[in-house]
Every structure is written in C-alpha cells, then in structure tokens.
Design a protein around this motif. Structure first.
Motif, short mmCIF file in Angstrom:
data_model
loop_
_atom_site.label_atom_id
_atom_site.label_comp_id
_atom_site.label_asym_id
_atom_site.label_seq_id
_atom_site.Cartn_x
_atom_site.Cartn_y
_atom_site.Cartn_z
N ASP A 118 0.98 -1.21 0.03
CA ASP A 118 0.05 0.13 0.00
C ASP A 118 0.97 1.17 0.03
N GLU A 119 2.14 1.15 0.29
CA GLU A 119 2.93 2.11 0.41
C GLU A 119 3.63 2.89 -0.94
N GLY A 120 3.32 2.06 -2.05
CA GLY A 120 3.91 2.60 -3.45
C GLY A 120 5.07 1.95 -3.51
N ASN A 121 6.20 3.34 -3.71
CA ASN A 121 7.45 2.81 -3.74
C ASN A 121 8.35 2.66 -2.38
N VAL A 122 7.72 2.79 -1.41
CA VAL A 122 8.07 2.56 -0.08
C VAL A 122 7.58 1.49 0.60
N LEU A 123 8.48 0.43 1.06
CA LEU A 123 8.15 -0.65 1.73
C LEU A 123 8.09 -0.71 3.16
N HIS A 124 7.23 -0.91 4.14
CA HIS A 124 7.03 -0.87 5.40
C HIS A 124 6.98 -2.50 5.94
N ASP A 157 9.03 -12.00 5.63
CA ASP A 157 8.66 -11.37 4.58
C ASP A 157 8.57 -11.79 3.31
N LYS A 158 9.29 -13.00 3.21
CA LYS A 158 9.16 -13.84 1.88
C LYS A 158 7.76 -14.17 1.52
N ALA A 159 6.84 -14.28 2.26
CA ALA A 159 5.49 -14.59 2.16
C ALA A 159 4.84 -13.85 1.20
N ALA A 160 5.18 -12.52 1.12
CA ALA A 160 4.93 -11.37 0.22
C ALA A 160 5.52 -11.29 -0.94
N ILE A 161 6.21 -12.08 -1.38
CA ILE A 161 7.32 -11.95 -2.76
C ILE A 161 6.53 -12.52 -3.74
N ILE A 162 6.32 -11.72 -4.74
CA ILE A 162 5.55 -12.31 -6.02
C ILE A 162 6.69 -12.92 -6.93
N GLU A 163 6.18 -14.21 -7.23
CA GLU A 163 6.95 -15.02 -7.93
C GLU A 163 6.73 -14.87 -9.47
N THR A 164 7.62 -15.12 -10.67
CA THR A 164 7.45 -14.75 -12.03
C THR A 164 6.70 -15.97 -12.32
N SER A 165 6.73 -16.90 -11.82
CA SER A 165 6.13 -18.26 -12.46
C SER A 165 4.71 -18.21 -12.99
N SER A 166 3.78 -17.20 -12.10
CA SER A 166 2.60 -17.08 -12.60
C SER A 166 1.84 -15.50 -11.93
N ALA A 221 -4.12 -19.63 -5.01
CA ALA A 221 -3.41 -20.83 -4.50
C ALA A 221 -3.05 -20.94 -3.13
N GLY A 222 -3.07 -19.83 -2.70
CA GLY A 222 -2.83 -19.89 -1.16
C GLY A 222 -0.92 -19.75 -1.04
N THR A 223 -0.49 -19.29 -1.95
CA THR A 223 1.15 -19.26 -1.89
C THR A 223 1.40 -17.57 -1.80
N LEU A 224 0.63 -16.84 -1.70
CA LEU A 224 1.01 -15.47 -1.72
C LEU A 224 0.33 -14.64 -0.48
N CYS A 225 0.96 -13.93 0.19
CA CYS A 225 0.27 -12.91 1.21
C CYS A 225 0.48 -11.64 0.92
N THR A 226 -0.21 -10.76 1.62
CA THR A 226 0.00 -9.34 1.38
C THR A 226 0.68 -8.95 2.16
N VAL A 227 1.12 -7.51 1.93
CA VAL A 227 2.19 -6.99 2.93
C VAL A 227 1.56 -6.62 4.17
N ALA A 228 0.23 -6.45 4.28
CA ALA A 228 -0.55 -6.19 5.54
C ALA A 228 -0.61 -7.33 6.45
N GLN A 229 -0.79 -8.65 5.82
CA GLN A 229 -0.85 -9.65 6.67
C GLN A 229 0.45 -10.15 7.11
N VAL A 230 1.54 -9.88 6.49
CA VAL A 230 2.84 -10.23 6.77
C VAL A 230 3.16 -9.45 7.88
N ARG A 231 2.80 -8.17 7.82
CA ARG A 231 3.27 -7.09 9.01
C ARG A 231 2.48 -7.42 10.28
#
Length: 583
Positions: free
Chosen positions: A264-270, A282-291, A299-309
């Motif tokens: 949600d912070e745009g070009n800034v990561l909190h 933190d890696k739970a929010a990383i977008i993989e390039t495979s899909s 598929a349950g393999t990606l979480c939002t930054v807010a959920q990780v925080r």
C-alpha cells in the motif's frame, strides 16, 4: 445589586454541560438493564462464588481445595472462550446476537446455581455447578467486551439523528461514560442488596430475576437498536503467512518494493517490525514470476504486505504475553482465595466493599495513566511508557503476594491465640485492603498497559481480537493455578482454618519474583528496540546515489531509486523516516 447576569451565565453554562454529557437514547435505555445486571452478577456472584462452594453447608462435598479449583476453572474457561468468541465474531453479522446469546447463558447459569442451592444433592452438586460455571463464563465472555462498543453505537446513531453527518466522537464518548458510570453505580447498589440477603438461594434467585428481566428488556429494544457489523479479521492469516514463507525460503530478498504483493505504500516498503529473526517471514509476500499474483493468491502461496506485517507484530508480542501466564496465576489466586480470607476474617456482607474498591482502583489507575501518557509522553515514546507501566504492574503482583502472605501469617497467629473464636479472630477489614488494592493496581498497570501496548501494533479494528489474545495468556495462568493447588494438597484443608495459605502465598511470591526478572529482561529489550527506532526515525535527508544500492548481502547493483528513499543495512527500501512500529 444582585448579579442576575452572572446567575444567568452560570445557568446557561450548566444547561450546555447537561446537553453535552446527558442524552436520552431509547436504545441505550433498553440495554441499561444489561449494563446494571452485568455488574450485579460480577460482584454478587462471580466475585464471591468461592465462598458459596466453600460454605459450611456443603463442606462435606466441596472442600476449600475443590472450591478453589471450581473458581479457577471459570478463569481458564473464560480466557479460552474469549479467543473463541473473537474468532466467531469474524463471521457474525451483528454483536447484538452475541449479547442476546450471552445474556441467555447468564440466565441459565444462575438458574443452575439457584437449583443447586435449593435442592442440594451430593450426587449432582459438582456436575451441575461445573455446568453452571461454564455457562457463567460463556455469558461473561460474550457480554463484557461488546457492551461498551455496542452502547457507543447506540449513542452515535442517536447523535446523528438519522443524518449522514457524523456526530462529535468526543461527545459520544462523554455520554457513554455517563451512561456506563450510572449503570455501574446502580449495579454496585444492587450487589450490596444481594450481598445482604441471608441465604445463597435468595441471592441466586434475586440475580436470576434481575438478569432475566434484563434479557426481556434487551429483546424489547430490538426495533430501536442501531448495530454496526464487527470488522472482519482474518485470524488464520498468521498460519498462512508462516506456511507460505517456509515454502519460499529459497527465494532471494527482492530489491524493489514492487516485487511485494499488495504494498500500500507504493514505492516505499514498510514490513515492520524489522527483527532479524523474523525477516524470513517477509518472503511470504514476494511475487514469483512463474504465475500472476492473482493465481498465486488463489492458490494460497502469496500473502499481502499487511498480513505479513500483522503476523510479525503478533509473533513479536509472544514473549511479552508469555510473562502474563504467571501474572494470571497470581490474579487467579487472588480472585479465588482473597474472598475466602475476607469472608472468614470479617464477613461476607463487607466483602463487597473490598471487591468494589478493587474495581475502582483498577479503573481509576488505568484511566489516569492512559490520559497521562497520551498528554505527557511524546507519540514516539508512548510505547516505551506502556512497557514500563507493564513492568511496574508485574512488580505489584509480587508485592501483592508478599502482603497476602504476611496477612495470612497474622491471621493464623491470631487464630492460635483465640481458642474460643472458632477460627475467626477479630481482625479489621482494613487488614485486607492493601492486598485488594494491589490486586486492582496490578490489573490496571500490567494487564491494561499490555493491552494498550499490544493494540498499538495493529489496526484499530483488531483491538478486540488483540485483547482476547492477551486475555488468553492470563487465563492460562488460571489453569496453572489449578495444577498448583493440586500440587500443594497438604496446604489446603477442609476449611480455611485447617489450611496453610501462607505457605501457598509464599510459593507464589517466589514464582512471581522470578517472573518479574523475566519481564524486566523483556522490558529492557522492548524499550531498547523502540528507542533505537525513534533515534533512527530522526535521521532525515539521507540519500544515496542514483546508480547504486546495496542489497542484504552487500552486492552492488545498477538499480536506480529516487532520492527520497534509502536502503537500510538489510536491503529494505524504506522512507527516510523509519516506521515508528519497527524494532
């Protein structure tokens, strides 16, 4: 001449004050019965329930040890159900349904207690009372956390008057305090009356009729209620975040915030708090390039930054919450054994004074410290002040054990000297005031301070769920109190006169002192971490070249970032002002 102008001015000021603080709200009036009866049951039944179980009439079945276990069971069940209620509220449309169900549970519990007091039977006494305790815990868990917010909703809707404009929130809270305190005083007065009734059968009948009338009144007000939905909170997010981060542990840490999902912070990561031990989450929010990100989320393999925080903040608070297990042990011992001391040393009729005094101390110290910290301490220092407040409350728990220990020693000495007093030496009720006062202080300082500190790490909508989680750890202490009582069978006799509670309090003093040392270490770590964040947040105008950034392994790359961003020593791109939530 008589100053009529001054008199008129005072009259106008008084009228303005009354209009600001006092309002007649139909929906609040219908639920006022529940506000009063909740406090009535809290003082007249729950607060002195152990004196009923340890009553001489039932001494052949319920010893002091069993009575203490029964009361501790209620604390443990209440804490467990608090978490369950928080989870259920995520899928419940309106809090009114929970209030109605919980009030009905109160009525059933009081009905069972009334039945056992009226028709005593050795075969079903324990079973029926355990069921009654469970229903009483269900009622308490459902009503206590929702009464205040639901009352505020009624006053807020009344202030809006059907208009789209929002009412003054300060005025709503002021009117809520007036309604709440008026109902609190009425509940205390009703508890005094119930406490003066000679038999438990009549006491349970009075509270049963009062609570039953409150349920009917609550149902009659359904057409007038304005209920807002409880904001949904994903309580399973932390499980999904940990599971996803373990699957992605092989991935390299991204260099661009755009590679994190739903930032949600745009070009800034909190991704606070920045704890090295939790950095892998933190890696739970990383977008993989495979899909695509949508496919990964489904598929349950990606979480939002807010959920990780939020998950990292929850894991960060676990050490602090763990120190409240011993705190809950002391609190449960105080709630179970202090009333027995009071009923034995003075009279059950005067015990209500001590319980009321404890509640006043707890509410007053919590309110004053909250106001004082918000006004005196800087916003960046308020969390550190709450940690310090929590530690002082932990110290008060040890002092409470010491005082209770010495008072019990004094009572036993007086008992030995008084041969004809039937184990009731003449001791003033003021002997018990310090330990009840300390019980209220430790709640207002430590428990409420921990709640405010924990809630500051999460959005406002999750405050109810965070409080339920901290309550759960306190309730674990209540369950431990059961095991401690069973492990010290020799110190509990048939009655208080046959018991050696001084030895039990001495053991609690040692355990609590060790917990204070553990909490002191945690407090130093939390305060030091928050202090480092504050100092880091004062650094401004930090820029780096537009052609270089340093990743978490010290590799130089040619990625370009704007001059309003910096890269911290772990490779995170952050704003030049560090997030105040970070550690």
């Amino acid at each position: 001449m008589f100053p009529f102008s001054q008199l008129l001015k005072l009259q106008n000021m008084f009228i303005t004050w009354v209009r600001y603080y006092v309002c007649f709200c139909k929906s609040a009036a219908f639920m006022s019965g529940l506000l009063i009866s909740h406090k009535l049951v809290d003082l007249a039944v729950e607060g002195v329930l152990i004196t009923y179980f340890s009553d001489a009439e039932f001494s052949k079945v319920s010893t002091l040890q069993k009575a203490a276990i029964f009361t501790s069971i209620q604390d443990g069940i209440s804490a467990t159900l608090a978490v369950v209620a928080a989870w259920i509220s995520c899928y419940t449309s309106h809090p009114l349904r929970i209030l109605i169900f919980s009030t009905a549970s109160y009525v059933l519990a009081l009905g069972l207690l009334f039945y056992t007091a009226r028709e005593f039977s050795e075969t079903n006494f324990e079973l029926l009372n355990v069921i009654g305790i469970i229903l009483l815990a269900v009622g308490k868990v459902g009503v206590a956390p929702l009464l205040g917010p639901f009352l505020a909703d009624q006053l807020r809707a009344h202030g809006a008057g059907g208009r789209t404009v929002n009412p003054d929130e300060n005025q709503v809270m002021a009117q809520k305090r007036v309604w709440w305190r008026l109902a609190w005083c009425c509940g205390v007065a009703a508890a005094f009356y119930a406490n003066n009734i000679k038999t438990w059968k009549k006491t349970f009948m009075f509270t049963l009729l009062f609570m039953g009338g409150s349920l009917i009144l609550l149902l009659l007000g359904i057409p007038f209620y304005h209920s807002t939905k409880i904001p949904p909170v994903d309580r399973f997010a932390i499980i999904r975040v940990v599971k996803t981060s373990l699957k992605k542990k092989h991935l390299n840490y991204p260099l661009s915030p755009e590679q994190f999902f739903s930032n949600d912070e745009g070009n800034v990561l909190h991704l606070s708090p920045r704890i090295k031990l939790l950095r892998w989450i933190d890696k739970a929010a990383i977008i993989e390039t495979s899909s695509t990100s949508r496919e990964q989320e489904e598929a349950g393999t990606l979480c939002t930054v807010a959920q990780v925080r939020d998950s990292k903040s929850l894991l960060k608070l676990l050490p602090l919450w763990s120190s409240f297990i011993v705190f809950g042990l002391v609190l449960s011992a105080g709630n179970t054994l202090f009333p027995v001391q009071g009923a034995n040393m003075i009279s059950e009729r005067f015990l209500i004074f001590l319980l009321t005094f404890e509640a006043i101390i707890c509410a007053t110290i919590s309110y004053l410290l909250k106001k004082l910290i918000s006004k005196i301490a800087l916003k960046t220092k308020q969390r550190q002040a709450q940690v310090l407040r929590t530690f002082i409350g932990m110290v008060m728990s040890t002092v409470c054990c010491i005082v209770a220990w010495q008072v019990e020693v004094r009572r036993l000495e007086g008992r030995d000297k008084c041969l004809n007093c039937q184990h009731k030496p003449h001791m003033s009720m003021f002997w018990l005031v310090p330990q009840f006062c300390l019980l209220g202080l430790m709640e207002g300082l430590a428990w409420h301070g921990c709640d405010e500190y924990s809630s500051s790490h999460f959005p406002e909508r999750t405050e109810y769920h965070v409080s339920a989680t901290s309550y759960f750890f306190v309730g674990i202490g209540g369950i431990f109190n059961i095991f401690c009582i069973l492990a010290n069978k020799g110190e509990f006799g048939e009655t208080l006169g046959d018991s050696r509670l001084d030895k039990y309090y001495k053991s609690l003093t040692v355990i609590s002192a060790v917990n204070v040392c553990y909490n002191l270490l945690l407090s130093i770590l939390y305060i030091g971490s928050d202090q480092s964040v504050d100092n880091e947040g004062l650094q401004t105008n930090n820029t780096i070249g537009s052609d270089q950034i340093v990743d978490n392994e010290g590799l130089q790359t040619n990625n370009t970032i704007g001059s309003d961003q910096i890269v911290d020593n772990e490779g995170l791109q952050t704003n030049d002002t560090t997030d105040a939530d970070a550690i």
